[in-house]
Design a protein around this motif. Sequence first.
Motif, PDB file in Angstrom:
ATOM      1  N   GLN A  12      33.729  44.838  48.510  1.00 20.26           N
ATOM      2  CA  GLN A  12      34.146  43.484  48.110  1.00 20.26           C
ATOM      3  C   GLN A  12      34.379  42.569  49.311  1.00 20.26           C
ATOM      4  OE1 GLN A  12      37.183  44.090  44.579  1.00 20.26           O
ATOM      5  NE2 GLN A  12      37.321  45.698  46.094  1.00 20.26           N
ATOM      6  N   ARG A  13      34.079  41.303  49.105  1.00 25.47           N
ATOM      7  CA  ARG A  13      34.396  40.249  50.060  1.00 25.47           C
ATOM      8  C   ARG A  13      34.717  39.007  49.242  1.00 25.47           C
ATOM      9  NH1 ARG A  13      28.260  39.232  52.380  1.00 25.47           N
ATOM     10  NH2 ARG A  13      28.028  37.203  51.385  1.00 25.47           N
ATOM     11  N   PRO A  14      35.372  38.023  49.833  1.00 22.65           N
ATOM     12  CA  PRO A  14      35.840  36.914  49.009  1.00 22.65           C
ATOM     13  C   PRO A  14      34.699  36.053  48.456  1.00 22.65           C
ATOM     14  CG  PRO A  14      37.022  37.000  51.116  1.00 22.65           C
ATOM     15  CD  PRO A  14      35.861  37.923  51.231  1.00 22.65           C
ATOM     16  N   GLY A  15      34.706  35.827  47.153  1.00 21.68           N
ATOM     17  CA  GLY A  15      33.796  34.909  46.484  1.00 21.68           C
ATOM     18  C   GLY A  15      34.585  33.684  46.114  1.00 21.68           C
ATOM     19  N   PRO A  16      34.195  32.893  45.128  1.00 16.62           N
ATOM     20  CA  PRO A  16      32.924  32.988  44.396  1.00 16.62           C
ATOM     21  C   PRO A  16      31.730  32.656  45.303  1.00 16.62           C
ATOM     22  CG  PRO A  16      34.482  31.476  43.307  1.00 16.62           C
ATOM     23  CD  PRO A  16      35.031  31.810  44.648  1.00 16.62           C
ATOM     24  N   ALA A  17      30.555  32.958  44.769  1.00 12.58           N
ATOM     25  CA  ALA A  17      29.296  32.744  45.489  1.00 12.58           C
ATOM     26  C   ALA A  17      29.379  33.356  46.885  1.00 12.58           C
ATOM     27  CB  ALA A  17      28.926  31.271  45.528  1.00 12.58           C
ATOM     28  N   THR A  18      29.009  32.612  47.908  1.00  9.05           N
ATOM     29  CA  THR A  18      28.973  33.220  49.237  1.00  9.05           C
ATOM     30  C   THR A  18      30.371  33.329  49.832  1.00  9.05           C
ATOM     31  OG1 THR A  18      26.808  32.214  49.443  1.00  9.05           O
ATOM     32  CG2 THR A  18      27.725  33.142  51.435  1.00  9.05           C
ATOM     33  N   GLY A  19      31.307  32.535  49.367  1.00  9.91           N
ATOM     34  CA  GLY A  19      32.716  32.688  49.737  1.00  9.91           C
ATOM     35  C   GLY A  19      32.940  32.791  51.232  1.00  9.91           C
ATOM     36  N   LEU A  20      33.711  33.797  51.623  1.00  9.23           N
ATOM     37  CA  LEU A  20      33.920  34.083  53.047  1.00  9.23           C
ATOM     38  C   LEU A  20      33.195  35.394  53.325  1.00  9.23           C
ATOM     39  CD1 LEU A  20      37.784  33.417  53.343  1.00  9.23           C
ATOM     40  CD2 LEU A  20      35.959  31.949  54.205  1.00  9.23           C
ATOM     41  N   PRO A  21      31.942  35.302  53.771  1.00  7.45           N
ATOM     42  CA  PRO A  21      31.090  36.487  53.732  1.00  7.45           C
ATOM     43  C   PRO A  21      31.529  37.666  54.602  1.00  7.45           C
ATOM     44  CG  PRO A  21      29.896  34.566  54.597  1.00  7.45           C
ATOM     45  CD  PRO A  21      31.250  34.092  54.210  1.00  7.45           C
ATOM     46  N   THR A  22      32.344  37.415  55.627  1.00  2.91           N
ATOM     47  CA  THR A  22      32.699  38.545  56.487  1.00  2.91           C
ATOM     48  C   THR A  22      34.163  38.920  56.370  1.00  2.91           C
ATOM     49  OG1 THR A  22      33.103  37.031  58.320  1.00  2.91           O
ATOM     50  CG2 THR A  22      30.905  37.977  58.166  1.00  2.91           C
ATOM     51  N   ARG A  23      34.864  38.339  55.393  1.00  5.52           N
ATOM     52  CA  ARG A  23      36.290  38.634  55.253  1.00  5.52           C
ATOM     53  C   ARG A  23      36.521  39.577  54.075  1.00  5.52           C
ATOM     54  NH1 ARG A  23      37.987  35.952  60.064  1.00  5.52           N
ATOM     55  NH2 ARG A  23      36.216  34.597  60.408  1.00  5.52           N
ATOM     56  N   THR A  24      37.787  39.766  53.752  1.00  8.73           N
ATOM     57  CA  THR A  24      38.074  40.800  52.763  1.00  8.73           C
ATOM     58  C   THR A  24      38.798  40.266  51.537  1.00  8.73           C
ATOM     59  OG1 THR A  24      38.755  43.116  52.613  1.00  8.73           O
ATOM     60  CG2 THR A  24      40.350  41.583  53.580  1.00  8.73           C
ATOM     61  N   GLU A  25      38.647  40.954  50.417  1.00  6.59           N
ATOM     62  CA  GLU A  25      39.326  40.609  49.175  1.00  6.59           C
ATOM     63  C   GLU A  25      39.133  41.764  48.183  1.00  6.59           C
ATOM     64  OE1 GLU A  25      39.948  36.317  48.161  1.00  6.59           O
ATOM     65  OE2 GLU A  25      38.472  36.802  46.618  1.00  6.59           O
ATOM     66  N   GLN A  26      39.983  41.771  47.157  1.00  7.65           N
ATOM     67  CA  GLN A  26      39.847  42.778  46.086  1.00  7.65           C
ATOM     68  C   GLN A  26      39.702  42.061  44.762  1.00  7.65           C
ATOM     69  OE1 GLN A  26      43.676  44.891  46.696  1.00  7.65           O
ATOM     70  NE2 GLN A  26      42.434  46.726  46.900  1.00  7.65           N
ATOM     71  N   ALA A  27      38.713  41.206  44.649  1.00  6.60           N
ATOM     72  CA  ALA A  27      38.652  40.354  43.466  1.00  6.60           C
ATOM     73  C   ALA A  27      37.477  40.676  42.542  1.00  6.60           C
ATOM     74  CB  ALA A  27      38.601  38.882  43.886  1.00  6.60           C
ATOM     75  N   ASP A  28      36.855  41.825  42.736  1.00  9.38           N
ATOM     76  CA  ASP A  28      35.684  42.139  41.920  1.00  9.38           C
ATOM     77  C   ASP A  28      35.891  43.288  40.936  1.00  9.38           C
ATOM     78  OD1 ASP A  28      34.244  40.057  42.983  1.00  9.38           O
ATOM     79  OD2 ASP A  28      33.375  41.250  44.592  1.00  9.38           O
ATOM     80  N   ILE A  29      37.138  43.565  40.596  1.00  6.16           N
ATOM     81  CA  ILE A  29      37.387  44.571  39.545  1.00  6.16           C
ATOM     82  C   ILE A  29      36.695  44.141  38.265  1.00  6.16           C
ATOM     83  CG2 ILE A  29      39.089  45.505  37.933  1.00  6.16           C
ATOM     84  CD1 ILE A  29      41.025  45.829  39.955  1.00  6.16           C
ATOM     85  N   ASN A  30      36.950  42.887  37.875  1.00  3.07           N
ATOM     86  CA  ASN A  30      36.402  42.435  36.598  1.00  3.07           C
ATOM     87  C   ASN A  30      34.881  42.424  36.612  1.00  3.07           C
ATOM     88  OD1 ASN A  30      38.951  42.154  35.608  1.00  3.07           O
ATOM     89  ND2 ASN A  30      39.067  39.944  35.954  1.00  3.07           N
ATOM     90  N   LEU A  31      34.307  42.012  37.734  1.00  7.07           N
ATOM     91  CA  LEU A  31      32.841  42.002  37.847  1.00  7.07           C
ATOM     92  C   LEU A  31      32.281  43.402  37.619  1.00  7.07           C
ATOM     93  CD1 LEU A  31      30.131  40.622  38.698  1.00  7.07           C
ATOM     94  CD2 LEU A  31      30.647  41.368  41.024  1.00  7.07           C
ATOM     95  N   VAL A  32      32.850  44.368  38.312  1.00  6.72           N
ATOM     96  CA  VAL A  32      32.300  45.723  38.249  1.00  6.72           C
ATOM     97  C   VAL A  32      32.624  46.385  36.907  1.00  6.72           C
ATOM     98  CG1 VAL A  32      32.403  48.010  39.309  1.00  6.72           C
ATOM     99  CG2 VAL A  32      32.273  45.973  40.741  1.00  6.72           C
ATOM    100  N   LEU A  33      33.813  46.105  36.407  1.00  3.90           N
ATOM    101  CA  LEU A  33      34.221  46.720  35.141  1.00  3.90           C
ATOM    102  C   LEU A  33      33.374  46.220  33.976  1.00  3.90           C
ATOM    103  CD1 LEU A  33      36.173  48.512  33.593  1.00  3.90           C
ATOM    104  CD2 LEU A  33      37.807  46.627  33.571  1.00  3.90           C
ATOM    105  N   TYR A  34      33.004  44.946  34.022  1.00  3.80           N
ATOM    106  CA  TYR A  34      32.300  44.372  32.876  1.00  3.80           C
ATOM    107  C   TYR A  34      30.815  44.096  33.147  1.00  3.80           C
ATOM    108  CZ  TYR A  34      37.104  43.835  31.342  1.00  3.80           C
ATOM    109  OH  TYR A  34      38.412  44.091  30.995  1.00  3.80           O
ATOM    110  N   ALA A  35      30.307  44.451  34.297  1.00  3.91           N
ATOM    111  CA  ALA A  35      28.899  44.170  34.607  1.00  3.91           C
ATOM    112  C   ALA A  35      27.971  44.874  33.634  1.00  3.91           C
ATOM    113  CB  ALA A  35      28.582  44.614  36.034  1.00  3.91           C
ATOM    114  N   GLY A  36      26.919  44.175  33.245  1.00  2.00           N
ATOM    115  CA  GLY A  36      25.931  44.780  32.362  1.00  2.00           C
ATOM    116  C   GLY A  36      26.230  44.466  30.915  1.00  2.00           C
ATOM    117  N   HIS A  37      25.221  43.963  30.208  1.00  2.00           N
ATOM    118  CA  HIS A  37      25.417  43.632  28.800  1.00  2.00           C
ATOM    119  C   HIS A  37      25.388  44.894  27.945  1.00  2.00           C
ATOM    120  CE1 HIS A  37      21.231  43.655  29.938  1.00  2.00           C
ATOM    121  NE2 HIS A  37      20.874  43.808  28.699  1.00  2.00           N
TER     122      HIS A  37
END
Lengths: 557, 282
Positions: free
Chosen positions: A289-314
């Motif tokens: 993970q890195r900070p989003g949305p979109a390109t966000g801060l491409p070389t920094r850190t964040e833990q904001a993609d739980i929801n993305l990974v948990l719900y990815a895929g229809h």
Amino acid sequence: MRNELNILIGGEAGQGLVTVGELLSRALIRAGYFVHVTQNYMSRIRGGHNTFAIRAGVNKIFGPVRGIDLLMALNEETAELHSEELNDDGLILMDKDIEGHAGLILVVPFEDLAGDPLFENVVGLGVLSALTGLDQSKPQGCIETIFSKKKKELVEKNLKVLKAAYAWAEEKKIDEYQLVKSRKKPGLMLTGNDGVSLGAMAAGVGFCSFYPMTPSTGISMNLQAQAEEMGIVVEQAEDEIAAVNMALGASYAGARSMTATSGGGFALMGEGVSLAGMTETPIVIVVGQRPGPATGLPTRTEQADINLVLYAGHGEFPRAIFAPADPEQCFFLTHKAFNLAEKSQGPVFILTDQYLADSYRTSSSPDLSVVSHKMVRPGDSWDNPDEYERYAITDDGCSPRLVPTLGPYLVVVDSDEHTPDGHITEDFNVRREMTDKRLRKEKVLKEEIVKPGYFGADKPETLLVCWGSTLGPVLEAADALDSEKTSVLHFSQIWPLNKDHFVNYFSAPRRVVFVESNSSGQFMALIKKEIQLDGAEAILRYDGLPMDAEYILNKLD
Amino acid sequence: MVSIDDFGTFETAWCPGCGNHSILKALKNALVKLKLKPHESIFVSGIGQAAKAPHYFKTNLFNGLHGRALPAATGIKLANPRATVIVQSGDGCTYGEGGNHFLAAIRRNINLTLLVHDNQIYALTKGQAGPTTSQGHKTKAQPKGNPSENFNPVAVAVAMQANFVSRGFAGMMDQLSDLIVQAVQHPGFSLVDILQPCVTFNKINTFSWYKERCYELKDHDPDNWLKAMELSREWEEKIPLGVIFKGNKPSFEEKLPHPTGKPLYYNKPSKEKIQKVVNSYA
């Protein structure tokens, strides 16, 4: 003499600060110290402002710390930006004096000692090593290891400069930054990415496809470096969509397969995740993970993609998500992920972040006994008189998986709804049966849940709850508080959850505080779906920097 | 011995008179000529009416996502270098949704065969313009006529000097079958673009439209790239069928030998080797 030291090396990209940092970290680790590195870099190859922070000590180190003891400023900007973080006796090392600076400055004649601008970073290494009290043999050995594949002449030149830097520093007779000698056996110098790639190798990874993306690229690079030796195929795909589909193809063809990316790349993989669910194809996907949305801060850190990974895929299908805290857990959980993906025949995720992916830690040697464990594998023969069916309906939802072309059976997988033999269908009853079959595999995942780790006294007043890479800083914060009154609950698996594993921890504490590197408390929201949780608070950080103990303690009031 | 009966007969979802029926027949004949038993090859398809084709004969099949058959096939071939891997899908899937993968597959030059049922229309979604639909072709989605120029897959593949570039026609089954055989046997990436009349949604490029224009290439030297470029641009008046271009670039496998030469399924982790890597982190 000190038990602990925080060294920050800062400068522009391209000044070689990472080389100095890596060599010094390795030297400290070889001398038996615990080391914790936090890399902070801008999204550029030259210029800008980057730092490499090394916190080293005789006792285990859990996270980064802000106060700096030794600040090596490879440019003036570094001194300006970080002088406020210096501890009272903190020392700036740079090539010239700064007018009006109230603190301590040691002017290092980088140019003179190096002789050639190419070796100025070795001067830095030498001076820092000498100040910390490292025997010269330690950085010397590291230079020999790292440059061993280069020209002998180059190694000799480096060593000559190192010697000059040591001699110069020793003459200064500054001993207050020296570390107490460590009696510990040296550990390994691993990043989270190293842990993941070693775990994958231990699990017998055969195929890795990727599209370069910070901070996960290092995993594929590590595998590529071992590709010939280990028989791994590592293929750089034309995009992340290709990467995930290649890995699924390879997995169908019998290879243990993975791909590694970050949020933006993973967003492109969404349909592929769904395909893994529908075709019941094992795959391990690492999302750094890195900070989003979109390109966000491409070389920094964040833990904001739980929801993305948990719900990815229809559509609906089971998945598991691991969130390792450190390189050791990266190893163990990645190895486990491959077996679990094969067992449940579907996607399993490793959720890391830039902080964990890039930060070197003194780590214990991974437990390679897992290599001899029985691997869950598909078959290559079919003796049953009934014709083989890839999606045969079974009690646990897992059908026998065979590798195509290795025997006279047919393996048909389909992204459309399919009959047990894998062929396309629009039959409503089959549809219902197949959905139930796929979802039954959730139970297989639930049997293998890694329980959350609990640290501290049984009935604390305050419970700090965290997941993934924030464990270290949270433990350090808890340690600074009354240990009888503060405990820590850490989740290294965030899906699926079994509330029986944690519900009791929440009943005693007066105060429950989630600590997460995101702005909305995504994990807290997830736990609240599982259990009744009134009055829980959250300490959230989302400035792109890693969580640290001081941040937690300040917010905790 | 492999016989056409080994591949079985299945009920299809295709319209009567659809070009897909004869392409399927030509393909089965080619597999017999290639002496490939059903379990010896792996077909990879995407989404669309053409992508259903491998459901209608006995074979190993990875029927993946729309546009993503080529990457899946690439992964399969890299995981099992011994398998014969054939990709089969339509023009929308291959040149539209999966256009980037088409270019990448030519560049990579892995030993794969790509069969594209090219009916110049999106048929499964009921008749919108696809990447190969002619400019000006009116559809419900493009009521004033398709404003975009049609994509010429053969010209692009020749321009990129793909290793094997050919065009067949559903109406000339014997030649088509022969082209498929050659494509599978040729090393590196091979393309067979197959003109396929859609009897329901393409009332312009009909069977007779193709019949009037298509001609079999005779005495063309497929090693002649310049001539191949010229032929690849022939379209409105007459359409050449056959092997347009044969490249002799080294295949991916030649450039980068497979690390084991065997299916990666047989890989086993070695504690000694991993220990060596672990030690390098000390």
